[in-house]
Design an enzyme around this catalytic site. Sequence first.
Site, short mmCIF file in Angstrom:
data_model
loop_
_atom_site.label_atom_id
_atom_site.label_comp_id
_atom_site.label_asym_id
_atom_site.label_seq_id
_atom_site.Cartn_x
_atom_site.Cartn_y
_atom_site.Cartn_z
N LYS A 77 38.71 21.71 58.87
CA LYS A 77 39.06 20.36 59.34
C LYS A 77 39.74 20.50 60.70
O LYS A 77 40.50 21.46 60.92
CB LYS A 77 40.02 19.73 58.32
CG LYS A 77 40.46 18.32 58.65
CD LYS A 77 41.40 17.79 57.56
CE LYS A 77 41.84 16.36 57.81
NZ LYS A 77 42.73 15.86 56.74
N SER A 152 41.19 11.68 54.49
CA SER A 152 40.85 11.84 55.88
C SER A 152 39.94 13.04 56.16
O SER A 152 39.37 13.15 57.23
CB SER A 152 42.13 11.99 56.71
OG SER A 152 42.82 13.15 56.31
N SER A 176 43.90 13.33 50.87
CA SER A 176 42.79 13.55 51.81
C SER A 176 41.84 14.69 51.47
O SER A 176 40.82 14.84 52.13
CB SER A 176 43.33 13.78 53.22
OG SER A 176 43.68 12.56 53.78
N1 GLN Z 1 44.86 8.12 52.99
C1 GLN Z 1 46.17 8.68 53.14
C2 GLN Z 1 46.75 8.31 54.47
O1 GLN Z 1 46.06 7.71 55.25
C3 GLN Z 1 46.12 10.16 52.94
C4 GLN Z 1 45.91 10.94 54.16
C5 GLN Z 1 45.99 12.42 53.95
O2 GLN Z 1 46.11 12.90 52.84
N2 GLN Z 1 45.98 13.14 55.05
O3 GLN Z 1 47.88 8.58 54.75
#
Ligand code: GLN
Length: 478
Positions: A77, A152, A176
């Site tokens: 990532k 994400s 994420s």
């Molecule tokens: N969807 C969550 C956020 O936007 C999780 C993001 C993540 O785990 N990096 O904060």
Amino acid sequence: MFRFTTIKDYHNNLQSGQTTVVEAVRFFVEAAKGGASLNAWLTIYEDEALQAAKKLDEQIRAGQPLLPLHGVVVGLKDVIAYKNHPLSAASKILENFHSIFDATVVEKLQAAGAIILGRQNCDEFAMGSSNENSAFGPVKNGIDPTRVPGGSSGGSAVAVQMNHCMISLGSDTGGSVRQPADFCGIVGLKPSYGRISRYGLIAYASSFDQIGIFAKSVADAALVLEIIAGPDDFDSTVSELPVPAYSAVANEPTSKKRIAYFKEALEHPSLDPEIKAAIDATIANMRKAGYTVDAVSFDMLDMVVPTYYVLTTAEASSNLSRYDGVKFGHRSSADNNDLTALYKNARSEGFGKEVKRRIMLGTFVLSAGYFDAYFTKAQQIRKLLVDGSVQLFKNYDAVLLPTVPSPAFLIGDHTKDSVAMFLADIYTVYANLVGIPAISIPLYQHSLGLPFGLQIMCAPFEETALLQLSTAIQKIHE
Ligand code: GLN
């Protein structure tokens, strides 16, 4: 023709001469290029990967033993530092930035023989649940390109889903890794807070962030965890606890049979009825197989998302203050006539909408007038959640939950409504708030033709139990 099933099979095939690392790399590069319209990759390091593969093949020809991740093709990532390679957190503010050092996980992967194939698209600074917030365009779900892959770490999930690589590393601050794994029909593992070094991971919310693993199988996730976990002089938040031989034990039967599920989670109005029915059936089958599965009340469920968003935006507003256009990152070509203007221009031009929204929200909850009403309150709730989880794991070995309330939604469906988007995280943020390990395993199929997973959580540093239960539940489900 090369085919990938598990790392173990791949290694058997390497050893018997049925395939080579070069053949594997070529296969994945072709697949990644062929699937370019999904937008899962930002850069593919084809030549470097082939060079590395040749060396690894020579070692095999010379009769040397295979390294633990010999020739395993991995994607990162775009929040994980890889020396002398681009690193942008899918943000314009870091466009053209190259990392000057390796993340600890990258060092460990390479020392174990893995090959880094490239850098994967994600939500900007890992903020999002759909991978629609990347400065480089949305990622599309390989099963249905009109749908999101989750976020994400969407690019990392799609890359494993579509056989562009064997393994991806993502980051999980509030789901994420697990959420896109659920939407893409693969395994997504978020270890305990402090199991894996965060050195070289771009910080979003430091007391929540963990590097996580995407794999096609629980066995592969176990092997990669075993390699990348453990103490690190560069990250004092990593636990000194020894790293068990996860890969050797992931398949063994577990004695951990006291299971809970949260009543409020399975009765939540946002939960898709098919997801509820599937998990109810799994619970019934587990009981038949000799597990105790109890409904436990969790009356704080509706507090976890607000608590998560107050605390993570506060941490993010502080973490992201370093991107000021001075030391690195985007420098505006507008009229920077004083330092404040330089900061303002760099940040206004460099950050995307969602990141700006969160920096403002985080700054607000930390401001003198509102600190107690929001930040302190959220910290208190976090403490209650942690205390509650300690009690819970005295009585139970694991908790079952859906991973996400719905299967993959359509691209554009949630972008106008932040609250709807944030609610996609309702079942995942708890594990990050309390620091426990959690996994999403791909068990089910929705009538919409989309996969979805079961989420399992265990007590801190009980990754062995988590992996064993995952294997056991997959067998029960077969
Ligand atoms: N969807 C969550 C956020 O936007 C999780 C993001 C993540 O785990 N990096 O904060």
